[in-house]
Design an enzyme around this catalytic site. Sequence first.
Site, PDB file in Angstrom:
ATOM      1  N   ASN A   1      38.851  47.654  61.455  1.00 38.18           N
ATOM      2  CA  ASN A   1      39.546  47.947  60.197  1.00 38.18           C
ATOM      3  C   ASN A   1      38.668  48.657  59.168  1.00 38.18           C
ATOM      4  O   ASN A   1      39.175  49.240  58.224  1.00 38.18           O
ATOM      5  CB  ASN A   1      40.100  46.660  59.584  1.00 38.18           C
ATOM      6  CG  ASN A   1      39.074  45.560  59.525  1.00 38.18           C
ATOM      7  OD1 ASN A   1      38.546  45.135  60.552  1.00 38.18           O
ATOM      8  ND2 ASN A   1      38.761  45.107  58.332  1.00 38.18           N
TER       9      ASN A   1
ATOM     10  N   HIS B   1      52.502  43.940  57.720  1.00 36.73           N
ATOM     11  CA  HIS B   1      52.277  44.728  56.496  1.00 36.73           C
ATOM     12  C   HIS B   1      51.323  45.902  56.689  1.00 36.73           C
ATOM     13  O   HIS B   1      51.144  46.714  55.774  1.00 36.73           O
ATOM     14  CB  HIS B   1      51.815  43.827  55.338  1.00 36.73           C
ATOM     15  CG  HIS B   1      50.404  43.340  55.406  1.00 36.73           C
ATOM     16  ND1 HIS B   1      49.398  43.873  54.650  1.00 36.73           N
ATOM     17  CD2 HIS B   1      49.832  42.358  56.129  1.00 36.73           C
ATOM     18  CE1 HIS B   1      48.264  43.228  54.897  1.00 36.73           C
ATOM     19  NE2 HIS B   1      48.504  42.301  55.805  1.00 36.73           N
TER      20      HIS B   1
ATOM     21  N   SER C   1      50.273  42.366  62.855  1.00 31.38           N
ATOM     22  CA  SER C   1      50.645  42.069  61.468  1.00 31.38           C
ATOM     23  C   SER C   1      51.631  43.113  60.979  1.00 31.38           C
ATOM     24  O   SER C   1      51.457  44.309  61.240  1.00 31.38           O
ATOM     25  CB  SER C   1      49.380  42.088  60.608  1.00 31.38           C
ATOM     26  OG  SER C   1      49.714  41.909  59.256  1.00 31.38           O
TER      27      SER C   1
ATOM     28  N   THR D   1      60.411  26.672  59.619  1.00 26.98           N
ATOM     29  CA  THR D   1      61.634  27.473  59.571  1.00 26.98           C
ATOM     30  C   THR D   1      61.275  28.956  59.521  1.00 26.98           C
ATOM     31  O   THR D   1      60.426  29.376  58.736  1.00 26.98           O
ATOM     32  CB  THR D   1      62.476  27.077  58.338  1.00 26.98           C
ATOM     33  OG1 THR D   1      62.779  25.683  58.471  1.00 26.98           O
ATOM     34  CG2 THR D   1      63.761  27.868  58.244  1.00 26.98           C
TER      35      THR D   1
ATOM     36  N   GLN E   1      45.135  46.568  63.541  1.00 32.37           N
ATOM     37  CA  GLN E   1      45.030  47.963  63.077  1.00 32.37           C
ATOM     38  C   GLN E   1      45.497  48.953  64.142  1.00 32.37           C
ATOM     39  O   GLN E   1      45.663  50.137  63.844  1.00 32.37           O
ATOM     40  CB  GLN E   1      43.587  48.296  62.682  1.00 32.37           C
ATOM     41  CG  GLN E   1      43.074  47.547  61.465  1.00 32.37           C
ATOM     42  CD  GLN E   1      43.724  47.998  60.147  1.00 32.37           C
ATOM     43  OE1 GLN E   1      44.348  49.051  60.064  1.00 32.37           O
ATOM     44  NE2 GLN E   1      43.596  47.170  59.123  1.00 32.37           N
TER      45      GLN E   1
ATOM     46  N   CYS F   1      39.667  41.949  52.047  1.00 34.04           N
ATOM     47  CA  CYS F   1      39.269  40.593  51.679  1.00 34.04           C
ATOM     48  C   CYS F   1      37.946  40.599  50.933  1.00 34.04           C
ATOM     49  O   CYS F   1      37.700  39.754  50.102  1.00 34.04           O
ATOM     50  CB  CYS F   1      39.129  39.729  52.925  1.00 34.04           C
ATOM     51  SG  CYS F   1      40.468  39.958  54.065  1.00 34.04           S
TER      52      CYS F   1
ATOM     53  N   GLY G   1      48.496  38.544  60.609  1.00 33.00           N
ATOM     54  CA  GLY G   1      47.350  38.722  61.503  1.00 33.00           C
ATOM     55  C   GLY G   1      46.390  37.546  61.458  1.00 33.00           C
ATOM     56  O   GLY G   1      45.870  37.110  62.491  1.00 33.00           O
ATOM     57  N   THR G   2      46.135  37.035  60.267  1.00 37.44           N
ATOM     58  CA  THR G   2      45.182  35.926  60.131  1.00 37.44           C
ATOM     59  C   THR G   2      45.661  34.707  60.918  1.00 37.44           C
ATOM     60  O   THR G   2      44.884  34.091  61.669  1.00 37.44           O
ATOM     61  CB  THR G   2      45.012  35.565  58.638  1.00 37.44           C
ATOM     62  OG1 THR G   2      44.544  36.723  57.953  1.00 37.44           O
ATOM     63  CG2 THR G   2      44.030  34.416  58.444  1.00 37.44           C
TER      64      THR G   2
HETATM   65  C1  LIG Z   1      41.700  43.828  62.143  1.00 39.21           C
HETATM   66  C2  LIG Z   1      42.414  42.858  61.245  1.00 39.21           C
HETATM   67  N1  LIG Z   1      42.644  41.613  61.689  1.00 39.21           N
HETATM   68  C3  LIG Z   1      43.295  40.710  60.939  1.00 39.21           C
HETATM   69  C4  LIG Z   1      43.743  41.020  59.668  1.00 39.21           C
HETATM   70  C5  LIG Z   1      44.484  39.994  58.874  1.00 39.21           C
HETATM   71  O1  LIG Z   1      45.868  40.297  58.868  1.00 39.21           O
HETATM   72  P1  LIG Z   1      46.832  39.710  57.737  1.00 39.21           P
HETATM   73  O2  LIG Z   1      46.491  40.410  56.464  1.00 39.21           O
HETATM   74  O3  LIG Z   1      48.222  40.011  58.226  1.00 39.21           O
HETATM   75  O4  LIG Z   1      46.587  38.240  57.661  1.00 39.21           O
HETATM   76  C6  LIG Z   1      43.497  42.301  59.157  1.00 39.21           C
HETATM   77  C7  LIG Z   1      43.885  42.650  57.781  1.00 39.21           C
HETATM   78  O5  LIG Z   1      43.152  43.318  57.074  1.00 39.21           O
HETATM   79  C8  LIG Z   1      42.829  43.248  59.974  1.00 39.21           C
HETATM   80  O6  LIG Z   1      42.592  44.492  59.554  1.00 39.21           O
END
Ligand SMILES: Cc1ncc(COP(=O)(O)O)c(C=O)c1O
Length: 383
Positions: free
Chosen positions: A153, A203, A201, A239, A181, A329, A71-72
């Site tokens: 989130n 995970h 994302s 890759t 989310q 985080c 996601g990031t």
């Molecule tokens: C709304 C939201 N965006 C982005 C992210 C980041 O995703 P990733 O952990 O896959 O980098 C998160 C993860 O907590 C999230 O909840």
Amino acid sequence: MSYIYLDHAATTPMHPEVIEEMTRYMREHFGNASSVHRVGREAKHYLNQARDRIAARLHCQPNEIVFTSGGTESDNMALFGAVSYERDRSGKNHIITSQIEHHAILHTCAQLERMGMEVTYVPVDATGRVDVADIEAAIRPETLLISIMYGNNEVGTVQPIREIGTLARARGIRFHVDAVQALGACLFDVSELPVDLMSFSSHKINGPQGVGALYMARSTTVDPLLFGGSQERKRRSGTENIAGILGFAKAVELATDSLDDKIHTTSHLRSTMFQLLQSQLGTERVVLNGHPTECLPHILNVSLLGAPTETMLMNLDMEGIAAASGSACTSGSLETSHVLQAMHLSDEVLQSAVRFSFGLGNTIKDVEFTVQKIATILSRMRK
Ligand SMILES: Cc1ncc(COP(=O)(O)O)c(C=O)c1O
């Protein structure tokens, strides 16, 4: 001691079928999808297959999906990529986002501001909802991108994505949605949403960590973030993590299979927990943070008045229950949540907020046990 995991918004356990699919692939294949020989072609076949499977579930074209590390990276790619592409061509320099986005958006915006961009952070109301009128008022001739999350989130509030997208389309502004989310929690079809870019994302939906995707509508171009071997149609070099991508594809299939039923089951856990908290602790001691109806089914953020967040989380952990204060985080440092602050909640509410998030394996028994433990912890604290 058995452990009750109520922190599925932070990350989720991998589904056994995901692990099975990944290990089967890893046992039998290892190729680089860019190699022209048979081993490489086999890897490429699985990569294409995973892309097709995910596209089918999101209702988009396979070439509208760019695999990323999560996601990031998808959020960074959407923002940096749109700015880099658009600023060079049109000279536009303004972005609109909200005050309650994930740090993957907010810290990216801060960096873009250091690079000379202008960013408007629209406020939210006490339930965490943005007002479309505020977004409309923030639009300038120089606005090149609007980025608003699907569902938050920390408090689970769902935003009026369709209305914002319609507005963006009418003004010729790109629209990015962080749907990290929302995947597997909300019913949506990207082909009929007025959205240009969407982050996902793996995970968060019982897939492996370190994999994700950015949906890029066919009509949308953004500059790449990573340069190198021109993978992903030159949009994301490096890759490919094929085992991870296959695991992600399996996770997307599992998450979207009978999604209606899943939403119903998760919502039931959420509402039962809230009702039990209120009935056992007293309605005046339990405050719901977030929107009462426009919300993700798996996130319950409540303030247990009089119980400091950190003390409650430590006690729950000792009882074998994992919950959180907000985004993963910041939970290590337990800073006051920027989301709750933006909702202008009282200090009492801010300082006692706990997030419970539900998913694979959770049962009503887990919820009942957790509420019982919370009641015990609170009476211990009062003594
Ligand atoms: C709304 C939201 N965006 C982005 C992210 C980041 O995703 P990733 O952990 O896959 O980098 C998160 C993860 O907590 C999230 O909840």
